[in-house]
Design a protein around this motif. Structure first.
Motif, PDB file in Angstrom:
ATOM      1  N   UNK A  81     -57.199 -13.640 -56.736  1.00  0.00           N
ATOM      2  CA  UNK A  81     -58.221 -13.671 -57.780  1.00  0.00           C
ATOM      3  C   UNK A  81     -59.071 -12.414 -57.671  1.00  0.00           C
ATOM      4  N   UNK A  82     -59.391 -11.840 -58.815  1.00  0.00           N
ATOM      5  CA  UNK A  82     -60.103 -10.554 -58.833  1.00  0.00           C
ATOM      6  C   UNK A  82     -61.586 -10.697 -58.499  1.00  0.00           C
ATOM      7  N   UNK A  83     -62.069  -9.747 -57.725  1.00  0.00           N
ATOM      8  CA  UNK A  83     -63.478  -9.594 -57.394  1.00  0.00           C
ATOM      9  C   UNK A  83     -63.877  -8.207 -57.887  1.00  0.00           C
ATOM     10  N   UNK A 124     -63.523   0.157 -51.303  1.00  0.00           N
ATOM     11  CA  UNK A 124     -63.845  -1.204 -51.717  1.00  0.00           C
ATOM     12  C   UNK A 124     -63.658  -2.211 -50.580  1.00  0.00           C
ATOM     13  N   UNK A 125     -62.769  -1.943 -49.648  1.00  0.00           N
ATOM     14  CA  UNK A 125     -62.469  -2.910 -48.594  1.00  0.00           C
ATOM     15  C   UNK A 125     -63.706  -3.367 -47.818  1.00  0.00           C
ATOM     16  N   UNK A 126     -64.604  -2.465 -47.371  1.00  0.00           N
ATOM     17  CA  UNK A 126     -65.809  -2.954 -46.680  1.00  0.00           C
ATOM     18  C   UNK A 126     -66.682  -3.844 -47.564  1.00  0.00           C
ATOM     19  N   UNK A 127     -66.713  -3.573 -48.854  1.00  0.00           N
ATOM     20  CA  UNK A 127     -67.478  -4.431 -49.760  1.00  0.00           C
ATOM     21  C   UNK A 127     -66.871  -5.836 -49.794  1.00  0.00           C
ATOM     22  N   UNK A 133     -68.018 -12.409 -45.912  1.00  0.00           N
ATOM     23  CA  UNK A 133     -68.891 -12.834 -44.816  1.00  0.00           C
ATOM     24  C   UNK A 133     -70.209 -13.428 -45.305  1.00  0.00           C
ATOM     25  N   UNK A 134     -70.603 -13.135 -46.537  1.00  0.00           N
ATOM     26  CA  UNK A 134     -71.896 -13.626 -47.035  1.00  0.00           C
ATOM     27  C   UNK A 134     -71.694 -14.633 -48.164  1.00  0.00           C
ATOM     28  N   UNK A 135     -71.310 -14.175 -49.316  1.00  0.00           N
ATOM     29  CA  UNK A 135     -71.239 -15.022 -50.517  1.00  0.00           C
ATOM     30  C   UNK A 135     -70.107 -16.043 -50.481  1.00  0.00           C
TER      31      UNK A 135
END
Length: 176
Positions: A81-83, A124-127, A133-135
């Motif tokens: 699924x796209x982010x 984009x990978x770190x994002x 890890x958060x949302x």
């Protein structure tokens, strides 16, 4: 004769490039079976220095959109699924999980309201890792996430190397 992006089929695309000696498409032009560039993209360059950024004219934009649509289709067929993460964030946030060399190549600007340093994403990978890890911390695993967006890196001018380019990928998180 213009390529019809609504046809959106591999056959229509190959018919358009028939006779060029190309066996495949990449976002910047056409490739032969060995991955060598056959036809250099015909785009107008804009920016402070020639070659920094590129403008996709109608035919190139149609090819780019076709490739993006195909990638999204393949990603979705495999359950991804796209982010769509933000184009810029606070520098200190984007720096997390990014190596020093990449941090040095980020485009940075100062937030006029807060004085904090902002940066355009260089990867984009770190994002995605931070979002997971958060949302999405409590989301059921495994997560199958996909992305396809532009990234920005300050690079010394080189042939075929732009400061804005596109990154696509998938991340499988939490598979046991």
């Amino acid at each position: 004769d213009a390529w019809d992006p609504k046809a959106s089929s591999y056959e229509a695309l190959m018919k358009k490039i028939e006779g060029t000696g190309a066996d495949g498409v990449f976002l910047g032009g056409l490739l032969d079976e060995n991955g060598a560039q056959v036809i250099k993209d015909k785009v107008a360059v804009l920016g402070p220095n020639d070659g920094d950024v590129k403008l996709y004219l109608p035919d190139e934009a149609a090819l780019k959109r076709f490739a993006e649509e195909r990638l999204r289709f393949v990603f979705s067929q495999w359950g991804y699924r796209e982010v769509v993460p933000p184009t810029y964030e606070y520098f200190d946030v984007l720096s997390l999980g990014t190596d020093e060399r990449l941090r040095e190549r980020m485009f940075k600007i100062e937030d006029r309201e807060t004085g904090r340093m902002l940066a355009l994403r260089a990867d984009i990978t770190p994002q995605i890792a931070r979002i997971v890890a958060t949302r999405l911390r409590d989301a059921p695993k495994p997560l199958r996430l996909a992305y396809l967006s532009n990234v920005f890196r300050y690079e010394d001018p080189q042939v075929g190397r732009y400061r804005e380019f596109y990154q696509a990928g998938v991340e499988l998180v939490g598979l046991e």
